[in-house]
Design a protein around this motif. Structure first.
Motif, short mmCIF file in Angstrom:
data_model
loop_
_atom_site.label_atom_id
_atom_site.label_comp_id
_atom_site.label_asym_id
_atom_site.label_seq_id
_atom_site.Cartn_x
_atom_site.Cartn_y
_atom_site.Cartn_z
N GLY A 124 29.01 46.38 114.00
CA GLY A 124 29.42 45.12 114.19
C GLY A 124 30.55 45.03 114.61
O GLY A 124 31.54 45.78 114.62
N GLY A 125 30.95 43.75 115.15
CA GLY A 125 32.43 43.22 115.75
C GLY A 125 32.96 44.16 116.73
O GLY A 125 34.05 44.09 117.09
N VAL A 126 32.10 44.45 117.70
CA VAL A 126 32.50 45.34 118.98
C VAL A 126 32.64 44.68 120.28
O VAL A 126 33.35 45.03 121.16
N GLY A 127 32.34 43.41 120.02
CA GLY A 127 32.16 42.36 121.18
C GLY A 127 31.14 41.98 121.80
O GLY A 127 30.90 41.42 122.97
N LYS A 128 29.80 41.94 121.20
CA LYS A 128 28.54 41.66 121.49
C LYS A 128 28.70 39.97 121.94
O LYS A 128 27.98 39.72 123.19
N THR A 129 29.13 39.25 120.95
CA THR A 129 29.10 37.63 121.17
C THR A 129 29.90 37.16 122.54
O THR A 129 29.74 36.51 123.30
N THR A 130 31.28 37.77 122.53
CA THR A 130 32.12 37.80 123.58
C THR A 130 31.44 37.86 124.82
O THR A 130 31.50 37.34 125.71
N ALA A 186 24.36 42.47 114.35
CA ALA A 186 24.69 43.79 114.28
C ALA A 186 23.66 44.58 113.41
O ALA A 186 22.68 43.72 112.80
N ARG A 231 37.22 46.49 124.67
CA ARG A 231 38.22 46.63 123.88
C ARG A 231 38.81 47.89 124.05
O ARG A 231 39.38 48.56 123.36
N PRO A 291 38.98 45.59 129.20
CA PRO A 291 40.26 46.01 128.31
C PRO A 291 40.72 45.03 127.03
O PRO A 291 39.82 43.91 126.89
N SER A 318 42.38 42.86 125.12
CA SER A 318 43.28 41.67 125.97
C SER A 318 43.33 40.42 124.96
O SER A 318 42.28 39.99 124.29
N1 LIG Z 1 38.22 42.74 125.02
C1 LIG Z 1 38.72 42.21 123.84
N2 LIG Z 1 39.86 42.19 123.67
C2 LIG Z 1 40.59 41.82 122.53
N3 LIG Z 1 39.54 41.17 121.44
C3 LIG Z 1 38.23 41.18 121.61
C4 LIG Z 1 37.85 41.88 123.02
N4 LIG Z 1 36.35 41.73 122.75
C5 LIG Z 1 36.30 41.42 121.50
N5 LIG Z 1 37.26 40.95 121.04
C6 LIG Z 1 37.28 40.33 119.35
O1 LIG Z 1 36.80 41.28 118.58
C7 LIG Z 1 35.89 40.37 117.64
C8 LIG Z 1 34.55 40.70 117.51
O2 LIG Z 1 33.95 40.05 118.74
P1 LIG Z 1 32.42 39.71 118.69
O3 LIG Z 1 32.55 38.51 117.78
O4 LIG Z 1 32.33 39.48 120.22
O5 LIG Z 1 31.88 40.82 118.19
P2 LIG Z 1 30.33 41.02 117.71
O6 LIG Z 1 29.77 42.34 118.38
O7 LIG Z 1 29.65 39.91 118.12
O8 LIG Z 1 30.40 40.86 116.31
P3 LIG Z 1 29.18 40.87 115.34
O9 LIG Z 1 28.63 42.34 115.16
O10 LIG Z 1 29.91 40.58 113.95
O11 LIG Z 1 28.20 39.89 115.83
C9 LIG Z 1 36.40 38.74 117.94
O12 LIG Z 1 37.40 38.46 117.27
C10 LIG Z 1 36.82 39.01 119.24
O13 LIG Z 1 37.56 37.84 119.74
#
Ligand SMILES: Nc1ncnc2c1ncn2[C@@H]1O[C@H](COP(=O)(O)OP(=O)(O)OP(=O)(O)O)[C@@H](O)[C@H]1O
Ligand SMILES: [Mg+2]
Length: 272
Positions: free
Chosen positions: A12-18, A122, A180, A210, A212
């Motif tokens: 979880g929280g690795v950036g999928k939604t972003t 996740a 990240r 990156p 950022s």
């Molecule tokens: N490249 C990046 N640089 C800085 N912060 C980032 C980057 N990508 C993602 N984040 C931050 O990391 C956090 C988790 O991102 P995100 O919600 O996209 O992850 P996720 O994989 O969808 O999480 P989950 O598993 O809970 O659904 C968020 O606060 C997001 O703003």
């Protein structure tokens, strides 16, 4: 022909939604019809990142259960009219999503869009396997750290066994999106090197995003980064990744520590 792309990770929280929001938007910015679908029932994050949270009336579960028509649930982006969102429910029971119901929605979406981008929850449980079930290709999101890469490896195993494509013996395209990525920490060997990640996962690299503050800024205003600040480093990395998904030959830029030095070129692999 429409392509169903799942954005998945395991951890979880690795950036999928972003990444779902940024890649979906970047694909739409090339003129294609794109829908991003939130499979994260209970959390509902994608609508926030897309700036559509106040416009959600119906969601994926309503459509699956026949309480709303697909067109009633789709939210068209205010900035790009070829970009839509199918939101998830914040309150409903995850069990309400059935494989058959999801299949019908995906079939209907295939008629309306060129790209169907599925933002996976996740984990490796039901929600994640449903999100990947109908995928034609997968973007595996990982951070350059051991726990994330290990979970990605498990997800690759699921992609190769639990998807319809896998069951039919057809190849499922899989690409790695490293997010990240902190160049300074990489140079101090505090993170896994890109080469190490690629060796462990052995799937082609789609891009390196990156670390950022532009990501947080974009998320705070509810505008995907490729729209909010198209020339910043993460936006350019997502645009590059989208071009690779479109089958263009573009070599992958490796973020450098020096400010603005987004120059290193690594792997000139063809992605699609
Ligand atoms: N490249 C990046 N640089 C800085 N912060 C980032 C980057 N990508 C993602 N984040 C931050 O990391 C956090 C988790 O991102 P995100 O919600 O996209 O992850 P996720 O994989 O969808 O999480 P989950 O598993 O809970 O659904 C968020 O606060 C997001 O703003
Ligand atoms: Mg998410």
């Amino acid at each position: 022909m429409a392509k169903v792309l799942v954005v998945t990770s395991g951890k979880g929280g690795v950036g999928k939604t972003t990444s779902s929001a940024a890649l979906g938007t970047a694909l739409a910015q090339t003129g294609q019809r794109v829908v991003v679908v939130d499979f994260d029932v209970g959390l509902r994050n994608l609508d926030l990142v897309m700036g559509a949270e106040r416009r959600v009336v119906f969601d994926l579960i309503n459509v699956v259960q026949g309480e709303a028509k697909l067109v009633q649930a789709l939210i068209r982006d205010k900035r790009l009219d070829n970009l839509s969102l199918l939101p998830a429910s914040q309150t409903r029971d995850k069990e309400a999503l059935t494989e058959e119901g999801v299949g019908k929605v995906i079939e209907e979406l295939r008629e309306k869009f060129d790209w169907i981008v599925c933002d996976s929850p996740a984990g490796i449980e039901r929600g994640a396997t449903l999100a990947m079930r109908y995928a034609d290709l997968a973007v595996v999101v990982a951070n350059p750290e051991v726990s994330s890469v290990r979970d990605s490896d498990r997800i690759i195993g699921l992609l190769d066994s639990k998807t319809f494509k896998a069951e039919r013996g057809e190849p499922l395209e899989k690409y790695l999106l490293l997010t990240r990525y902190d160049a300074a920490r990489a140079e101090r060997n505090e993170m896994l090197a890109v080469e190490d990640v690629l060796e462990i996962l052995s799937i082609p690299l789609l891009g390196i995003i990156p670390e950022s503050e532009e990501i947080l800024k974009a998320s705070n205003v509810g505008t995907p980064v490729t729209l909010n600040n198209p020339s910043c480093a993460p936006a350019r990395a997502y645009q590059e990744a989208a071009r690779r998904l479109n089958g263009e030959m573009v070599s992958v830029s490796v973020p450098r520590e020096k400010k603005g030095g987004f120059l290193g070129k690594l792997f000139g692999r063809r992605a699609a």
